[in-house]
Design a protein around this motif. Sequence first.
Motif, short mmCIF file in Angstrom:
data_model
loop_
_atom_site.label_atom_id
_atom_site.label_comp_id
_atom_site.label_asym_id
_atom_site.label_seq_id
_atom_site.Cartn_x
_atom_site.Cartn_y
_atom_site.Cartn_z
N PHE A 159 30.85 7.72 -31.73
CA PHE A 159 30.67 7.56 -30.28
C PHE A 159 30.11 6.18 -29.95
CE2 PHE A 159 27.90 7.56 -26.59
CZ PHE A 159 28.73 8.07 -25.60
N TRP A 170 32.08 3.35 -27.88
CA TRP A 170 31.48 2.90 -26.61
C TRP A 170 31.27 1.39 -26.61
CZ3 TRP A 170 26.58 0.68 -25.98
CH2 TRP A 170 26.17 0.53 -24.63
N THR A 177 34.79 -0.53 -26.81
CA THR A 177 35.53 -0.39 -25.55
C THR A 177 34.89 -1.24 -24.46
OG1 THR A 177 36.14 1.87 -26.14
CG2 THR A 177 36.43 1.22 -23.85
N GLY A 178 33.56 -1.23 -24.40
CA GLY A 178 32.86 -2.05 -23.43
C GLY A 178 33.17 -3.53 -23.60
N ALA A 189 35.11 10.38 -26.50
CA ALA A 189 34.04 10.45 -25.49
C ALA A 189 33.47 9.07 -25.19
CB ALA A 189 32.94 11.40 -25.97
N GLY A 190 33.30 8.25 -26.23
CA GLY A 190 32.81 6.89 -26.02
C GLY A 190 33.76 6.07 -25.15
N LEU A 204 35.86 7.42 -22.93
CA LEU A 204 35.91 8.04 -21.60
C LEU A 204 34.83 7.50 -20.66
CD1 LEU A 204 36.78 11.81 -22.11
CD2 LEU A 204 37.99 10.16 -20.68
N VAL A 205 33.74 7.01 -21.23
CA VAL A 205 32.69 6.42 -20.40
C VAL A 205 33.28 5.33 -19.50
CG1 VAL A 205 30.57 5.05 -20.44
CG2 VAL A 205 30.87 6.95 -22.06
N PHE A 206 34.29 4.62 -19.99
CA PHE A 206 34.90 3.52 -19.25
C PHE A 206 36.25 3.89 -18.63
CE2 PHE A 206 32.31 1.84 -22.67
CZ PHE A 206 31.51 0.92 -22.03
N ASN A 207 36.80 5.05 -19.03
CA ASN A 207 38.16 5.39 -18.61
C ASN A 207 38.21 6.46 -17.53
OD1 ASN A 207 40.80 7.38 -19.61
ND2 ASN A 207 41.19 5.25 -19.07
#
Length: 335
Positions: A14, A18, A21-22, A186-187, A189-192
């Motif tokens: 995760f 995260w 992706t960030g 899930a990591g 999805l924080v941005f998506n």
Amino acid sequence: MSELFARLAPVLAFVVAWAVTGACCRPGSYLYFLDQPNERSLHVTPTPRTGGVGVMAGLLTGGLMAAAAGLGSVPLGAALGGAAVLALVGLADDRFGLSARVRLLVQLVVAGGYLVSLGYPASWLEAVALGIGVVWMGNLYNFMDGTDGLAGGMALFGFSTFAIAAALSGQEGLALVCAGVAAAAAGFLVFNFHPARIFMGDVGSVPLGFLAGALGLAGRHSGAWPLWFPLLVFCPFILDATVTLLQRALRREKVWQAHRTHYYQRLVRMGLGHRRTALLAYALMAIAGAAALLALQLGFSLQCIIITMCISLHLVLGYRIDRAWQRHLIGASTP
């Protein structure tokens, strides 16, 4: 110590997903490739499409930790290796554009290699059917990655269900890898989740679809579940993509061309919006996963009833969306 190390794998998956992706969201990043709106798009603003890099970084980190803890296996390693190859091809396609023939050839080779790692084929007919199924899973996942939070949510729900079933059957390595995939999703999805700051792209969607098929077969091979289990878990995606393809073929449309007529796309276009469409999909995914886990504990007759009920629910919803879409088109054409 190795057991504790293994249990931290999903957490690290995760965190890595995260963080990566960030980083891909930042303008000027080497992995900042913009997705330009086209005839398939539901978005109107250019948005980076390399979020799958974060997903792959996270899930591969989790897989390596599983291997380091002694919980890996040849099929699991082959699945993650195949996903890595597909991710590299997807990244090249996202950046430079590759022909459909090249992508399909690589997918066939990866699927064939994975089946060999499982000890297949039992027969040439079974090998062809399973190989086509794995390739179709990769492509349909890519088709379904078209609205905020949808593909990432399917990975979160679907692979979490895999992880639970594998853990219940005592398959620790399989459970850990599946949990790592879910945590990486899930990591991302924080941005998506709507409003999305980044999309998954081919670099993430095709490998995730491949893993859904490959790990589904790994569970069957190890005795964790029968073949119907992964099909039921991922039936919201499988049915949408497959029924839409058949409908377009019956209308004699060019099925290989980009379009916006998947059921989830029609819901967004009819006014449900990205957020509510994703939440509806999450509900269907949760129902499918819970039904699949319940059916695993029951006898054959009850399994058939649960599978039939779950598929019927999706078909009824599809029929209602078809009807609503026809009314929408009529209303849009009326002055």
